[in-house]
Design an enzyme around this catalytic site. Sequence first.
Site, PDB file in Angstrom:
ATOM      1  N   SER A   1     -53.036  19.337   8.948  1.00 30.99           N
ATOM      2  CA  SER A   1     -52.268  19.864  10.127  1.00 30.99           C
ATOM      3  C   SER A   1     -53.234  21.059  10.917  1.00 30.99           C
ATOM      4  O   SER A   1     -54.203  21.243  10.244  1.00 30.99           O
ATOM      5  CB  SER A   1     -51.105  20.484   9.930  1.00 30.99           C
ATOM      6  OG  SER A   1     -50.506  21.056  10.934  1.00 30.99           O
TER       7      SER A   1
ATOM      8  N   TYR B   1     -45.415  25.609   4.426  1.00 36.61           N
ATOM      9  CA  TYR B   1     -46.144  24.437   5.197  1.00 36.61           C
ATOM     10  C   TYR B   1     -47.560  24.712   5.349  1.00 36.61           C
ATOM     11  O   TYR B   1     -48.614  24.053   5.266  1.00 36.61           O
ATOM     12  CB  TYR B   1     -45.483  24.039   6.400  1.00 36.61           C
ATOM     13  CG  TYR B   1     -46.023  23.081   7.261  1.00 36.61           C
ATOM     14  CD1 TYR B   1     -45.775  21.729   6.886  1.00 36.61           C
ATOM     15  CD2 TYR B   1     -47.029  23.214   8.317  1.00 36.61           C
ATOM     16  CE1 TYR B   1     -46.245  20.644   7.827  1.00 36.61           C
ATOM     17  CE2 TYR B   1     -47.342  21.997   9.047  1.00 36.61           C
ATOM     18  CZ  TYR B   1     -47.105  20.757   8.572  1.00 36.61           C
ATOM     19  OH  TYR B   1     -47.326  19.760   9.209  1.00 36.61           O
TER      20      TYR B   1
HETATM   21  P1  NAD Z   1     -41.770  12.090   9.600  1.00 37.30           P
HETATM   22  O1  NAD Z   1     -40.853  12.988   9.166  1.00 37.30           O
HETATM   23  O2  NAD Z   1     -41.645  11.109  10.848  1.00 37.30           O
HETATM   24  O3  NAD Z   1     -42.342  11.369   8.421  1.00 37.30           O
HETATM   25  C1  NAD Z   1     -42.372  11.811   7.080  1.00 37.30           C
HETATM   26  C2  NAD Z   1     -42.424  10.810   6.060  1.00 37.30           C
HETATM   27  O4  NAD Z   1     -42.647  11.229   4.851  1.00 37.30           O
HETATM   28  C3  NAD Z   1     -41.387   9.604   6.287  1.00 37.30           C
HETATM   29  O5  NAD Z   1     -41.850   8.406   5.926  1.00 37.30           O
HETATM   30  C4  NAD Z   1     -40.480  10.313   5.192  1.00 37.30           C
HETATM   31  O6  NAD Z   1     -39.593   9.151   4.428  1.00 37.30           O
HETATM   32  C5  NAD Z   1     -41.793  10.711   3.931  1.00 37.30           C
HETATM   33  N1  NAD Z   1     -41.016  11.366   2.981  1.00 37.30           N
HETATM   34  C6  NAD Z   1     -40.310  12.502   3.181  1.00 37.30           C
HETATM   35  N2  NAD Z   1     -40.090  13.021   1.681  1.00 37.30           N
HETATM   36  C7  NAD Z   1     -40.637  12.263   0.935  1.00 37.30           C
HETATM   37  C8  NAD Z   1     -40.576  12.081  -0.392  1.00 37.30           C
HETATM   38  N3  NAD Z   1     -40.161  13.119  -1.239  1.00 37.30           N
HETATM   39  N4  NAD Z   1     -41.423  11.145  -1.065  1.00 37.30           N
HETATM   40  C9  NAD Z   1     -41.949  10.253  -0.289  1.00 37.30           C
HETATM   41  N5  NAD Z   1     -41.968  10.259   0.816  1.00 37.30           N
HETATM   42  C10 NAD Z   1     -41.169  11.286   1.439  1.00 37.30           C
HETATM   43  O7  NAD Z   1     -43.080  13.202   9.625  1.00 37.30           O
HETATM   44  P2  NAD Z   1     -44.437  13.151  10.728  1.00 37.30           P
HETATM   45  O8  NAD Z   1     -44.137  13.945  11.874  1.00 37.30           O
HETATM   46  O9  NAD Z   1     -44.763  11.785  10.830  1.00 37.30           O
HETATM   47  O10 NAD Z   1     -45.285  13.927   9.641  1.00 37.30           O
HETATM   48  C11 NAD Z   1     -46.123  12.949   8.888  1.00 37.30           C
HETATM   49  C12 NAD Z   1     -47.333  14.143   8.454  1.00 37.30           C
HETATM   50  O11 NAD Z   1     -48.054  14.475   9.428  1.00 37.30           O
HETATM   51  C13 NAD Z   1     -46.775  15.219   7.593  1.00 37.30           C
HETATM   52  O12 NAD Z   1     -47.566  15.462   6.463  1.00 37.30           O
HETATM   53  C14 NAD Z   1     -46.723  16.235   8.520  1.00 37.30           C
HETATM   54  O13 NAD Z   1     -47.203  17.626   8.093  1.00 37.30           O
HETATM   55  C15 NAD Z   1     -48.181  15.926   9.295  1.00 37.30           C
HETATM   56  N6  NAD Z   1     -48.249  16.525  10.578  1.00 37.30           N
HETATM   57  C16 NAD Z   1     -47.277  16.283  11.483  1.00 37.30           C
HETATM   58  C17 NAD Z   1     -47.250  16.890  12.838  1.00 37.30           C
HETATM   59  C18 NAD Z   1     -46.256  16.714  13.831  1.00 37.30           C
HETATM   60  O14 NAD Z   1     -46.565  17.344  14.948  1.00 37.30           O
HETATM   61  N7  NAD Z   1     -45.426  15.602  13.770  1.00 37.30           N
HETATM   62  C19 NAD Z   1     -48.365  17.764  13.279  1.00 37.30           C
HETATM   63  C20 NAD Z   1     -49.335  18.096  12.069  1.00 37.30           C
HETATM   64  C21 NAD Z   1     -48.977  17.556  11.017  1.00 37.30           C
END
Ligand code: NAD
Length: 273
Positions: free
Chosen positions: A155, A168
Site C-alpha cells: 500500500s 495496517y
Molecule cells: P477487498 O475487501 O475487496 O478484498 C479482500 C480480500 O481478502 C477478499 O477476497 C477477502 O475474502 C479476502 N480475505 C479477507 N480476510 C481473509 C482471510 N482471513 N483469509 C483469506 N482471505 C481473506 O479489499 P481490496 O481493497 O481489494 O484490498 C486488497 C489488498 O489491497 C489488501 O491487502 C489491501 O490492504 C490492499 N490495498 C487496498 C487499497 C484500496 O484502496 N482498496 C489500497 C492499498 C492497498
Amino acid sequence: MNAQPTSTTSATRALAGRTALVTGSTSGIGLGIARALAAAGANIVVNGLGDRDAIARTCDEIRSDFAVEVLHAAADLTDATAIEGMMADALQGFGGVDILVNNAGVQHVSALESFPPSRWDVILALNLTAAFHTTRLVLGAMRRRGYGRIINVASAHGLVASPFKSAYVAAKHGLVGLTKVTALETAESPITCNAICPGYVWTPLVEAQINDQARTHGIPRDDVVRNVLLAQQPNKRFATVEEIGALALFLASDAAGSITGAALPVDGGWTAH
Ligand code: NAD
C-alpha cells in the site's frame, strides 16, 4: 486444457502453462489481478472468504472468460495450518505455483488508545504473517521449476503513514521489508519479488473505510471521499483494479526479470509529497 480462449488471442497468452495463486482474490484488487493473469493464460488458484455460491460464480466467470483452469482455496489466512493446506493443494493440484500474489488484507481505523488488540492481531496475521508463510512454502518449488514471481500487494501505507491506521501501516511497512528480504535471498535465481503500493483503489475495502472514517471524523461520506481519502492523492481519483492488474501482469512477465526488491507506488502522486 483444450478449450480455446474466448476473449484474448494466443498472442497475448504470455502466461499460458503458468499457475498463479492470488490470495484474497474473491473480491477487489485480488480479483482484478487474478483476471489480468488469467487473461494472459495463467491457471488461477482463487483464495478468499465469502458466499460460496458467489465465489463459485466468480470462478466460473474466470474459466469461461479466459479458458483457464481455476481452483478455489477457502483457507482462512490468519491460520498458519490452513495456509499450509492451501499451498500443498495448490502445488499438488497444478504441479506448482509460478506466480504468488500476496494480496489478502483487511483494515481497521481507530486511534491507538482505543485500537482493539484483537484487530491488531488479525491485521498483522493476514496482511503480513500470511505472506511470510506462503512465501516460505512456495520458494522451494519455484527454485526447482526455475521461475518464480512473488508480488506483494502492500500500500502507499507501506511507504508513508496516516493516523488511526497503526496496525495496517505497521503490517504494510513490514510487507515492504519482507519483499526486500525475499528479493535479496532469491536475487541469483530466476525468481523476483516486488511490492505494489496502491493509493486508494475503489473496492469493498475502501467502501467500508468511508463508513469508518465518517464515524471517526463525524462528517458525511462525500466529505470523507473528497477531504479525507483523496486528500493525499494528488490526481484526485481512485485507481482501478484493472490498473493494478496490469502492473501485476507486467511484473509477472519475462520483461520484468530485472525488477526485484522494488516497492512500486500506484498512488496518483501521493508518495511524491
Ligand atoms: P477487498 O475487501 O475487496 O478484498 C479482500 C480480500 O481478502 C477478499 O477476497 C477477502 O475474502 C479476502 N480475505 C479477507 N480476510 C481473509 C482471510 N482471513 N483469509 C483469506 N482471505 C481473506 O479489499 P481490496 O481493497 O481489494 O484490498 C486488497 C489488498 O489491497 C489488501 O491487502 C489491501 O490492504 C490492499 N490495498 C487496498 C487499497 C484500496 O484502496 N482498496 C489500497 C492499498 C492497498
